[in-house]
Scaffold this motif. Structure first.
Motif, PDB file in Angstrom:
ATOM      1  N   ARG A   1     -56.381  69.351  51.020  1.00  0.00           N
ATOM      2  CA  ARG A   1     -57.369  68.391  50.468  1.00  0.00           C
ATOM      3  C   ARG A   1     -57.439  67.131  51.338  1.00  0.00           C
ATOM      4  O   ARG A   1     -58.523  66.637  51.623  1.00  0.00           O
TER       5      ARG A   1
ATOM      6  N   ARG B   1     -51.545  72.451  48.857  1.00  0.00           N
ATOM      7  CA  ARG B   1     -52.901  72.190  48.361  1.00  0.00           C
ATOM      8  C   ARG B   1     -53.313  70.747  48.651  1.00  0.00           C
ATOM      9  O   ARG B   1     -54.431  70.475  49.090  1.00  0.00           O
ATOM     10  N   LEU B   2     -52.409  69.812  48.454  1.00  0.00           N
ATOM     11  CA  LEU B   2     -52.707  68.401  48.710  1.00  0.00           C
ATOM     12  C   LEU B   2     -52.935  68.143  50.203  1.00  0.00           C
ATOM     13  O   LEU B   2     -53.797  67.346  50.576  1.00  0.00           O
TER      14      LEU B   2
ATOM     15  N   ALA C   1     -43.495  76.056  43.056  1.00  0.00           N
ATOM     16  CA  ALA C   1     -44.684  75.368  42.545  1.00  0.00           C
ATOM     17  C   ALA C   1     -44.927  74.068  43.308  1.00  0.00           C
ATOM     18  O   ALA C   1     -46.071  73.742  43.649  1.00  0.00           O
ATOM     19  N   TYR C   2     -43.849  73.326  43.605  1.00  0.00           N
ATOM     20  CA  TYR C   2     -44.000  72.072  44.348  1.00  0.00           C
ATOM     21  C   TYR C   2     -44.523  72.326  45.760  1.00  0.00           C
ATOM     22  O   TYR C   2     -45.367  71.585  46.254  1.00  0.00           O
TER      23      TYR C   2
ATOM     24  N   SER D   1     -46.363  74.864  46.808  1.00  0.00           N
ATOM     25  CA  SER D   1     -47.779  75.233  46.777  1.00  0.00           C
ATOM     26  C   SER D   1     -48.647  74.011  46.463  1.00  0.00           C
ATOM     27  O   SER D   1     -49.745  73.858  47.018  1.00  0.00           O
ATOM     28  N   GLU D   2     -48.178  73.116  45.613  1.00  0.00           N
ATOM     29  CA  GLU D   2     -48.917  71.878  45.305  1.00  0.00           C
ATOM     30  C   GLU D   2     -49.008  70.985  46.538  1.00  0.00           C
ATOM     31  O   GLU D   2     -50.055  70.403  46.824  1.00  0.00           O
TER      32      GLU D   2
END
Length: 146
Positions: free
Chosen positions: A44, A40-41, A33-34, A36-37
């Motif tokens: 962005r 994503r960041l 999860a970290y 993938s986060e």
């Protein structure tokens, strides 16, 4: 017949593996999860940097921008780097001479014309006055300053 010690040893190893697996599965999920986060960041941040570059390029291209006031009419004065360069050449002035008329250095005039920097507010009235000067008037004023 199996030795009680070997049976006990294998059972302890099996239970230990089960406990370790029970502890590591949530950690693996959290790491996934970290990651993938973070991805994503990063996407962005990259999109925002591209947007910032596009906006800075478009604002740099928009040369005429209101920055100061014309003293004579009290109308907003629009500064254009290309306009200053062409008017200086039309008057036949060097950047150093133009700087003398405007109360700035020749290097400042070059940077204004290149669009690297914008003139300060204190120079805007002088630039507006230079815009209204002719060749003879500029030469006479330059002779006074020297």
């Amino acid at each position: 017949m199996p030795n009680i010690a070997s049976v006990l040893k294998t059972e302890i190893a099996r239970v230990a593996r089960k406990e370790v697996r029970g502890e590591t599965v949530p950690l693996k999920k959290a790491v996934s999860a970290y990651r993938s986060e973070i991805a994503r960041l990063k996407r962005r941040a990259q999109a925002l940097e591209q947007q910032l570059r596009r906006l800075s390029k478009s604002s740099a291209r928009a040369a005429p921008v209101s920055n100061g006031h014309d003293q004579a009419d009290d109308q907003p004065f629009r500064f254009s780097a290309k306009g200053l360069a062409s008017h200086r050449k039309r008057l036949g002035l060097s950047a150093h001479d133009c700087g003398l008329l405007l109360g700035a250095s020749g290097q400042s005039v070059y940077k204004w014309e290149e669009g690297d920097v914008r003139p300060r507010a204190k120079h805007m009235p002088a630039i507006a006055a230079l815009r209204n000067m002719g060749k003879k008037e500029a030469a006479a004023r330059l002779a006074e300053l020297r």
